[in-house]
Design a protein around this motif. Structure first.
Motif, short mmCIF file in Angstrom:
data_model
loop_
_atom_site.label_atom_id
_atom_site.label_comp_id
_atom_site.label_asym_id
_atom_site.label_seq_id
_atom_site.Cartn_x
_atom_site.Cartn_y
_atom_site.Cartn_z
N ILE A 168 -4.23 -3.62 -4.53
CA ILE A 168 -4.13 -5.05 -4.27
C ILE A 168 -4.34 -5.32 -2.78
CG2 ILE A 168 -2.47 -6.97 -4.21
CD1 ILE A 168 -1.19 -5.82 -6.73
N ASN A 192 1.56 -12.69 -15.29
CA ASN A 192 2.03 -12.70 -13.90
C ASN A 192 1.52 -13.96 -13.21
OD1 ASN A 192 2.45 -12.01 -11.05
ND2 ASN A 192 2.73 -9.92 -11.77
N ASN A 226 2.49 -0.92 0.93
CA ASN A 226 1.70 -1.45 -0.19
C ASN A 226 2.27 -2.80 -0.59
OD1 ASN A 226 0.46 -1.87 -2.69
ND2 ASN A 226 0.37 0.32 -3.12
N TRP A 227 1.99 -3.84 0.23
CA TRP A 227 2.63 -5.15 0.02
C TRP A 227 2.16 -5.81 -1.26
CZ3 TRP A 227 -1.22 -8.64 -0.11
CH2 TRP A 227 -2.40 -8.32 0.57
N GLY A 228 1.03 -5.37 -1.81
CA GLY A 228 0.57 -5.93 -3.08
C GLY A 228 1.62 -5.75 -4.17
N ARG A 229 2.33 -4.63 -4.13
CA ARG A 229 3.36 -4.39 -5.15
C ARG A 229 4.53 -5.36 -5.01
NH1 ARG A 229 3.80 2.24 -5.14
NH2 ARG A 229 1.65 2.65 -5.80
N THR A 238 -1.12 -7.90 -11.84
CA THR A 238 -1.94 -9.04 -11.44
C THR A 238 -3.25 -9.12 -12.21
OG1 THR A 238 -2.82 -7.59 -9.73
CG2 THR A 238 -1.07 -9.11 -9.09
N LEU A 267 7.76 0.36 -8.50
CA LEU A 267 6.58 0.57 -7.65
C LEU A 267 6.89 0.24 -6.19
CD1 LEU A 267 3.71 -0.65 -10.01
CD2 LEU A 267 4.24 1.69 -9.34
N PHE A 273 1.06 -14.25 -10.11
CA PHE A 273 0.15 -13.77 -9.07
C PHE A 273 -1.00 -13.08 -9.81
CE2 PHE A 273 -0.31 -10.16 -5.71
CZ PHE A 273 -1.51 -10.68 -5.27
N LEU A 315 4.27 -8.49 -3.94
CA LEU A 315 3.81 -9.76 -4.50
C LEU A 315 3.71 -9.70 -6.02
CD1 LEU A 315 1.04 -10.80 -1.98
CD2 LEU A 315 3.46 -11.36 -1.97
N ALA A 316 3.27 -8.56 -6.55
CA ALA A 316 3.15 -8.43 -8.00
C ALA A 316 4.53 -8.53 -8.65
CB ALA A 316 2.47 -7.11 -8.37
N ALA A 317 5.54 -7.93 -8.02
CA ALA A 317 6.90 -8.01 -8.56
C ALA A 317 7.41 -9.45 -8.49
CB ALA A 317 7.83 -7.07 -7.80
#
Lengths: 405, 405
Positions: free
Chosen positions: A123, A56, B320-323, A231, B309, A58, B325-327
């Motif tokens: 995250i 990834n 859950n904005w981390g998901r 991540t 996710l 990120f 960014l991970a995508a």
């Protein structure tokens, strides 16, 4: 050459000689499964180490630090926390990861470069550094704590995942052991996968990295998709050489046995991760044969194992084999429906693309097994591969609809 | 140049001049939604036609027949059934599709080459040809039956999807209309998507194919992934020229207005399909800006829109904005977390990769809207793209765990 590989009933990450662990509840998680969320894996002598990390773009802070420290000839410890991924935390998060490594090194009386690090969890949140530093200093290390390591790394996992094997080759003996955490949907958009392998075998650094990649390609990489990673995904291996075998460097038959044992450890852990996918009731094994190439076999096996429509059909014990073929057809691999043989367990459902008339009620009750094996023969070439997944349940949605809040 | 494009309140596939439809319950489905499962779309004069088909290597029989017949200069009718995909049915299925086309042609007093065909439903079952042939002969065609066409093509769709627009350009007027069906999870492993567009504009065959592909690339292809298609996906367009405009051939400003109107029709239908994903409560729109290239923007928009996710987080109103960014990070596109601006609706959550401290409770209640817009600015270049998806609910699993049985 005589050799044997035995799986040990109560094995753990500290079964190989010279490894110790300890775990503690540092308060990183609000509620802690097993009351553990911070752990250290330690070898009482220096280790050759290897690592494979997320593709990834990120990437979390600990991934950068571990990759950097693996550039040194040896390492000796790994510090791991669950509950917070330390991802999306910018420069402050990098400083936190470095601080965590330094505190661990000071406590264990070694250099920061000796320490590797992994984090898993939500995250975008900072690590509670005061709690972590205090807790690192309180962790007591012992060979007897092996199972605690596997428990402390869990997030939404329902079971800890560990295995140890003993290998005998003509008069000498060594151990390989491992622990992993996974859960999440795994494929196609996985939760973080962390894997840790220890061995007391003596292995050259180059061969250790090569062997770990080989093993990952037929295990952890067959429950995820290359590039479809979280991540923080990390797989580590430490080899401390205390078994005093002639060093494995990839050029002898002994090295092949080592590779074989490592494959068993990694496949066992990978299957445990797939079986414990969030909300899952069934392990799905996709065996692909006769693909035009190895790469095609891998593409098809992963496309079928990861198809939400296949996963929900298995969950509902619905022998909807059309979905299996549709997933294979969109995988990008060569595919000719007129040649495909398809088996659900022992029952051949399609022969050269024609329905065999297998009884749908029997198939449905067979699908209610805990392990479902689906076999596809493309009859196009020699490519073979196996992938693992799990069924997709309504429970998965419930778990993931409410993870941070 | 003066032009206007108006969406018509009660428009249907027969709003453009010269088109008729009729639909019937042939008994292909056991229980029929709307009591309709077979329909014919007909133009009373010959049409220039275009088509875009699944990239899946496992293709259903009707796809082959339609692609073949589109090779002729004109076509005049499309016969469509729901309830059975006629896929995985071998040579017998090909013969069935040909028979269905021939029966339609005989009934309508035209040649088999004039008739296109589409099927949607369960894979691996033969069409009940006796019922179908009898029913085709009983279908009564009328301009007034427009809405029946959109209803007859539904499978697990909960609503029919149709739209018509009127276009005025300097003294002449034409219509473009369409109907579609989708449901399934759409992305990443979609149920069959069928789309049908009619227009009474006069259009050259080459430009019609070009314009349809252009429109699909910013609509239907942004709710699915290229290559991630079902066995039967088809998008058709018929242009009968009855508006008597100067023929659009892509070389005038008029052609641009035609393209613009076609884009509106296709985007409206695509969004309706995404909104009606199985078990979905919310439409998710992913707007990507500042990507390194157009292709990167498309990769990111689709990866985020399709992430299980992200979809479950939206379902649970979990910011859950981390998901997200991970995508984006695993999409394969260039990505630098330190440059990313992320918005949930109007709220900026990240600025250059740093949290802005947006209130999580406010974000969560905002996420409960029926249309959720997520905007990512990569700050790397000029690439822009928009993709659509829906939330992933426990209901999705229930629908798909029990489709055939």
């Amino acid at each position: 050459m005589k050799s044997s590989i035995d799986i040990l009933p109560d094995g753990s990450i500290t079964t190989p000689k010279g490894f110790k662990t300890g775990a503690i509840y540092a308060g990183i998680k609000k509620k802690s499964k097993n009351n553990l969320d911070l752990t250290i894996l330690y070898s009482d002598t220096p280790c050759v180490a290897a690592g494979i990390f997320t593709t990834n773009k990120f990437r979390a802070a600990p991934v950068y630090i571990s990759e950097h420290n693996l550039g040194f000839p040896d390492n000796r410890a790994i510090v791991v926390n669950s509950g917070c991924a330390n991802a999306g935390t910018g420069e402050a998060g990098m400083a936190d990861a470095i601080e965590m490594v330094k505190t661990t090194a000071e406590t264990l009386n070694m250099q920061p470069k000796d320490v590797l690090i992994a984090s898993t969890g939500v995250i975008g949140h900072r690590l509670p550094m005061d709690k972590i530093k205090e807790s690192i200093r309180l962790i007591g290390l012992s060979q007897r704590n092996g199972h605690d390591f596997a428990r402390a790394i869990m997030t939404t996992d329902t079971r800890s995942k560990e295995i140890a094997v003993r290998v005998n080759i003509e008069g000498f003996q060594f151990y390989i052991a491992g622990a992993a955490k996974g859960a999440g949907m795994i494929h196609p958009n996985m939760a973080t996968l962390l894997g840790f392998i220890t061995t007391d075998a003596s292995v050259s650094k180059d061969f250790l990295q090569f062997a770990l990649k080989e093993a990952a390609d037929i295990s952890f990489n067959m429950i995820t998709v290359d590039g479809d990673t979280s991540t923080n995904d990390s797989l580590f291996m430490l080899a401390n050489g205390q078994a005093e075998n002639p060093t494995f460097a990839g050029d002898t038959e002994y090295s092949l046995v080592f590779q074989q044992a490592l494959n068993i450890v990694c496949q066992s852990l990978a299957k445990s991760v797939a079986r414990d996918g969030e909300g899952a009731k069934r392990l799905i094994e996709i065996q692909v044969e006769g693909a035009a190439s190895l790469e095609d076999a891998r593409l098809i096996a992963r496309a079928v194992a990861g198809s939400p429509l296949v996963k929900t059909a298995v969950h509902g014990a619905d022998p909807n084999w059309g979905r299996i073929l549709a997933a294979a057809g969109r995988s990008g691999a060569d595919f000719d429906i007129e040649r495909v043989d398809l088996y659900l367990g022992e029952s051949r459902v399609l022969q050269k693309g024609q329905r065999t008339g297998a009884d749908e009620k029997e198939l449905s009750s067979w699908l209610k097994q805990v392990e479902v094996i689906i076999k596809l023969n493309l009859n196009l070439g020699e490519g073979k591969s196996t992938a693992w997944g799990c069924d997709l349940s309504a429970e998965y949605v419930k778990i993931n609809a409410d993870y941070t809040t």
